[in-house]
Design an enzyme around this catalytic site. Structure first.
Site, mmCIF file in Angstrom:
data_model
loop_
_atom_site.group_PDB
_atom_site.id
_atom_site.type_symbol
_atom_site.label_atom_id
_atom_site.label_comp_id
_atom_site.label_asym_id
_atom_site.label_seq_id
_atom_site.Cartn_x
_atom_site.Cartn_y
_atom_site.Cartn_z
ATOM 1 N N ALA A 198 -1.536 0.124 4.937
ATOM 2 C CA ALA A 198 -0.272 -0.339 4.352
ATOM 3 C C ALA A 198 -0.388 -1.755 3.788
ATOM 4 O O ALA A 198 0.159 -2.709 4.343
ATOM 5 C CB ALA A 198 0.838 -0.262 5.399
ATOM 6 N N VAL A 220 1.362 -3.203 8.955
ATOM 7 C CA VAL A 220 0.863 -3.456 7.611
ATOM 8 C C VAL A 220 -0.661 -3.486 7.688
ATOM 9 O O VAL A 220 -1.244 -3.472 8.766
ATOM 10 C CB VAL A 220 1.407 -4.776 7.011
ATOM 11 N N ASP A 221 -1.278 -3.535 6.541
ATOM 12 C CA ASP A 221 -2.735 -3.438 6.385
ATOM 13 C C ASP A 221 -3.515 -4.253 7.417
ATOM 14 O O ASP A 221 -3.318 -5.459 7.551
ATOM 15 C CB ASP A 221 -3.086 -3.916 4.980
ATOM 16 N N GLY A 222 -4.421 -3.566 8.126
ATOM 17 C CA GLY A 222 -5.265 -4.258 9.091
ATOM 18 C C GLY A 222 -6.197 -5.261 8.453
ATOM 19 O O GLY A 222 -6.731 -6.154 9.120
#
Length: 384
Positions: A198, A220-222
């Protein structure tokens, strides 16, 4: 009576643990495969895992060998997290559902659905991706033929996938170890992949809830915190004595870290700036993601400075701009102590081939199942 019951329980658990440890070969290094996030195609990682699996089959003479047969844990972020999950998803018999070729083919053929573009705003100029489209594709991929939706426990090897939780303003790491401890840390695989992918400028945050509904995060994006998840994987192995009892330090590890190349935006520095000289949101994300990966590589380069062959990092050197074959022919890049990078004489393909020689020499992974799967006795929770 209560004291006797406690003593019996302790004795049972101790014997089970001793039996489990007796199967572990303390002389063999623990093998880690880590796949970076970054971008939507994962071209560097895709080329690398295809060559990795081909070499494993070539050097073992086994046409049915899988990457997961020769690694003890797999970690991935973003598109790398999707590839990692595909490589270790259990088909129900203890074998992986996907070969490396299947995984790469899935990402390539479903790319337009995983990252379905739609434009928003008054003039339809703002590019975003459709979360619903990605969710539909991932949910189908991680569902067995019998209809079972796979969770983090349904992997043939330990899996580690990070994201960033907006609720706690901290990293959140999905792991099979956590899933084995409690259903409160077990999550559906497709949701884990959706969470780690994400990217803030392109997707809305994704709300993910554990299978028992007790743990949740707004993901959200790792890649914002762990675009290169290698350090997280190394730390996990060093501190997880239940699954990796023979590991006492980096000398006991064999690590293959697959980069995904610099982001498209970062490959052209001038394009990071808007006309008024400001950075766009997506450009800031690109800078953070690339910086995180390089920082982790430098840290691990220092940690493995006395045994460099135990840590291999595959990354595009930026000197060519071609497809998978060109990337494998590129000369490798190695991080020396204090952040110095040097171009090697070996190509990326040759470095993978050399690494596979060591994998094959050490034999197939034979980690026994966790003690908690053999006993009704629950081990003490020590975090994820």
């Amino acid at each position: 009576m209560e004291m006797d019951l406690s003593k019996v329980t302790l004795d049972i658990f101790t014997k089970l643990e001793q039996k489990w440890l007796s199967h572990c070969d303390s002389s063999r290094k623990t093998r880690i495969l880590s796949i970076d996030g970054g971008g939507t195609t994962g071209i560097v990682a895709a080329a690398s895992i295809l060559h990795l699996e081909h070499q494993i089959r070539l050097q073992t003479g086994d046409p049915h060998a899988h990457i997961s047969d020769f690694f003890d844990i797999v970690a991935g972020t973003g598109i790398g997290g999707i590839l990692a999950a595909l490589l270790v998803a259990d088909d129900g018999s203890g074998r992986p559902m996907f070969t490396a070729r299947d995984a790469v083919k899935f990402v390539a053929e479903k790319n337009s659905e995983l990252f379905e573009i739609r434009y928003t705003g008054v003039f339809r100029r703002n590019k975003r991706y459709s979360g619903k489209s990605m969710e539909r594709v991932l949910e189908t991929a991680f569902r067995r033929e019998d209809g079972k939706v796979l969770t983090m426990k349904d992997t043939c090897k330990p899996l580690l996938v990070p994201c960033y939780d907006l609720k706690t303003s901290a990293p959140f790491v999905f792991s099979r170890a956590g899933a084995s401890e409690s259903p409160s840390f077990d999550f559906e695989l497709w949701k884990v992949c959706r969470a780690t992918s994400a990217t803030p400028s392109l997707f809305k945050p994704f709300s993910v809830v554990s299978v028992d509904g007790k743990t949740s995060c707004s993901a959200v994006d790792g890649g914002l915190v762990m675009n290169n998840p290698t350090a997280a994987a190394v730390t996990h192995v060093l501190h997880n004595k239940r699954d990796f009892p023979s590991v006492n330090g980096v000398d006991d590890l064999l690590v293959l870290s697959l980069g995904n190349g610099p982001s498209t935006m970062s490959s052209s520095p001038g394009r990071k700036l808007r006309r008024n000289g400001d950075y766009s949101t997506s450009s800031v994300v690109d800078i953070v993601v690339d910086g995180v990966s390089d920082t982790v590589d430098q840290m691990l380069g220092n940690a493995f400075c006395w045994n460099r062959t135990d840590y291999v990092r595959i990354q595009a050197n930026g000197l060519t701009s071609g497809g998978a074959e060109e990337l494998l022919k590129e000369r490798g890049v190695e991080t020396a102590p204090f952040g110095v990078k040097r171009i090697l004489t070996e190509s990326n393909g040759e470095r993978i081939e050399g690494f596979v020689q060591r994998l094959v020499a050490s034999g197939k992974s034979s980690l026994p199942p966790s003690p908690c799967k053999e006993s009704a006795v629950n081990p003490l929770a020590d975090g994820r």
